[in-house]
Enzyme design. Structure first.
Site, PDB file in Angstrom:
ATOM      1  N   HIS A  22      29.875  20.502  38.927  1.00 40.44           N
ATOM      2  CA  HIS A  22      29.318  19.566  38.125  1.00 40.44           C
ATOM      3  C   HIS A  22      27.978  18.805  38.733  1.00 40.44           C
ATOM      4  O   HIS A  22      28.170  17.639  38.926  1.00 40.44           O
ATOM      5  CB  HIS A  22      30.504  18.437  38.184  1.00 40.44           C
ATOM      6  CG  HIS A  22      30.451  17.749  36.849  1.00 40.44           C
ATOM      7  ND1 HIS A  22      31.397  17.199  36.121  1.00 40.44           N
ATOM      8  CD2 HIS A  22      29.168  17.075  36.466  1.00 40.44           C
ATOM      9  CE1 HIS A  22      31.198  16.281  35.110  1.00 40.44           C
ATOM     10  NE2 HIS A  22      29.694  16.349  35.267  1.00 40.44           N
ATOM     11  N   GLU A  69      38.913  18.495  36.617  1.00 41.32           N
ATOM     12  CA  GLU A  69      38.025  18.760  37.775  1.00 41.32           C
ATOM     13  C   GLU A  69      38.875  17.699  38.893  1.00 41.32           C
ATOM     14  O   GLU A  69      39.190  16.436  38.599  1.00 41.32           O
ATOM     15  CB  GLU A  69      36.833  18.155  37.519  1.00 41.32           C
ATOM     16  CG  GLU A  69      35.917  19.267  36.735  1.00 41.32           C
ATOM     17  CD  GLU A  69      34.589  18.592  36.595  1.00 41.32           C
ATOM     18  OE1 GLU A  69      34.301  17.511  36.919  1.00 41.32           O
ATOM     19  OE2 GLU A  69      33.762  19.120  35.628  1.00 41.32           O
ATOM     20  N   ARG A 109      31.283  19.031  28.982  1.00 46.68           N
ATOM     21  CA  ARG A 109      32.832  18.447  29.300  1.00 46.68           C
ATOM     22  C   ARG A 109      33.488  19.732  29.447  1.00 46.68           C
ATOM     23  O   ARG A 109      33.534  20.770  28.565  1.00 46.68           O
ATOM     24  CB  ARG A 109      33.302  17.577  28.509  1.00 46.68           C
ATOM     25  CG  ARG A 109      32.653  16.296  28.556  1.00 46.68           C
ATOM     26  CD  ARG A 109      33.171  15.378  29.899  1.00 46.68           C
ATOM     27  NE  ARG A 109      32.552  14.102  29.819  1.00 46.68           N
ATOM     28  CZ  ARG A 109      31.443  13.857  30.485  1.00 46.68           C
ATOM     29  NH1 ARG A 109      30.682  14.676  30.899  1.00 46.68           N
ATOM     30  NH2 ARG A 109      31.121  12.646  30.357  1.00 46.68           N
TER      31      ARG A 109
END
Length: 321
Positions: A287, A269, A240
């Protein structure tokens, strides 16, 4: 007379296979443009939904749950669930499903991609060729870090961490790890347990951040902890983004204390800290951890099967609450 299909809302676009399966089973409404929905926008769109299919890009907390009176199941296309308030969901009578196990291998592949590109200067190499500035092979051109004999420190030796360790051994890396609790020997497979994070940081050449997101871990990798790492170390984050203090990591990379970083996840993000874009010694990816067709299909089927199990009065293995 057949019973009406349950009403469901799909917050993000899933693979065609999974969307087709959902349409067979639900009266499905879809966020057609695949935009990231703010909580109020999600609540308005899913007002009448009994089933909410969301991802890590949406948050589901008490104020939003209060706007979803028909909701009975929230199914997130993710292993992590820190974007969902489980206590609030339980209080609202909402069952929560996630997608463990099926994405570990795909995430481990991307972790190794990040590691290799950080250690072997992948971004710089790509830019050199694309720019037209490459003038041919040279003995000291873009020298990187070799892997055999180095120590990979895995922070979070869960399913994904163990898959990463398995692949890293094939590159000659020694494995150390830090968890809240030590693994059983059959899961360690010879990895060294470090009882403290600080101990792990002092001994590893490459730090692999693979722990699940949790509020208590936000900002855990700050300037103090980066300073504990060996000069010339590498940082990889497949976990994360908010576990890392961006300013601290950028300063350590810019100042040369850290050799390089490979990052697949970011705080806030998709708004990536602009400092990363100025650094040649950072390999960035958007990601991609579980981004294979096979994995995203498997994740979708796991949610569908969990929803159907709940409807039968059963307890699926991926039920969080």
């Amino acid at each position: 007379m057949s019973r009406p299909l349950p009403r469901a809302y799909l917050c993000r676009r899933f693979t065609p296979t999974i969307e087709a399966a959902l349409r067979e089973r639900f009266e499905l409404a879809v966020n057609e443009d695949d935009s990231i929905l703010a909580p109020d926008a999600m609540a308005r769109a899913a007002r009448d939904a009994e089933v909410l299919l969301l991802t890590a890009t949406e948050t589901l907390r008490a104020p939003t749950l209060a706007q979803l009176p028909a909701l009975r199941v929230a199914a997130t296309l993710s292993v992590g669930y820190d974007h969902i308030d489980l206590d609030a969901a339980t209080a609202a009578g909402v069952r929560v499903l996630n997608t463990p196990d099926v994405l570990s291998e795909a995430c481990a592949e991307v972790a190794m991609m990040l590691l290799l590109n950080a250690c072997r200067r992948g971004h710089e190499a790509d830019q050199l060729v694309r720019s037209g500035a490459w003038r041919g092979w040279a003995p000291t051109q873009l020298l990187g870090m070799g892997l055999p004999g180095r120590t990979l420190g895995v922070f979070g030796m869960g399913r994904i961490g163990r898959e990463i360790a398995q692949r890293a051994r094939g590159f000659g890396l020694r494995i150390a790890y830090h968890n809240r609790n030590r693994l059983a020997p059959e899961l360690e497979l010879g990895a060294d347990f470090e009882p403290t994070l600080e101990g792990l940081l002092r001994r590893c050449d490459i730090l692999m951040i693979a722990a699940p997101g949790a509020p208590a871990l936000r900002g855990v990798f700050d300037a103090h902890r980066f300073a504990l790492m060996r000069p010339g170390s590498v940082v990889v984050n497949i976990s994360r983004g908010d576990l890392v203090n961006d300013e601290a990591l950028i300063a350590a990379l810019r100042g040369g204390h850290l050799r390089a970083a490979g990052l697949d996840v970011f705080a806030n993000e998709p708004h990536v800290h602009p400092g990363y874009r100025t650094l040649d010694n950072v390999f960035l990816s958007p990601h991609l951890g579980s981004a294979t067709v096979e994995t995203r299909d498997a994740m979708g089927w796991l949610l569908i099967e969990g929803i159907e199990a709940l409807a039968r009065g059963e307890t699926p293995a991926n039920l969080l609450r």
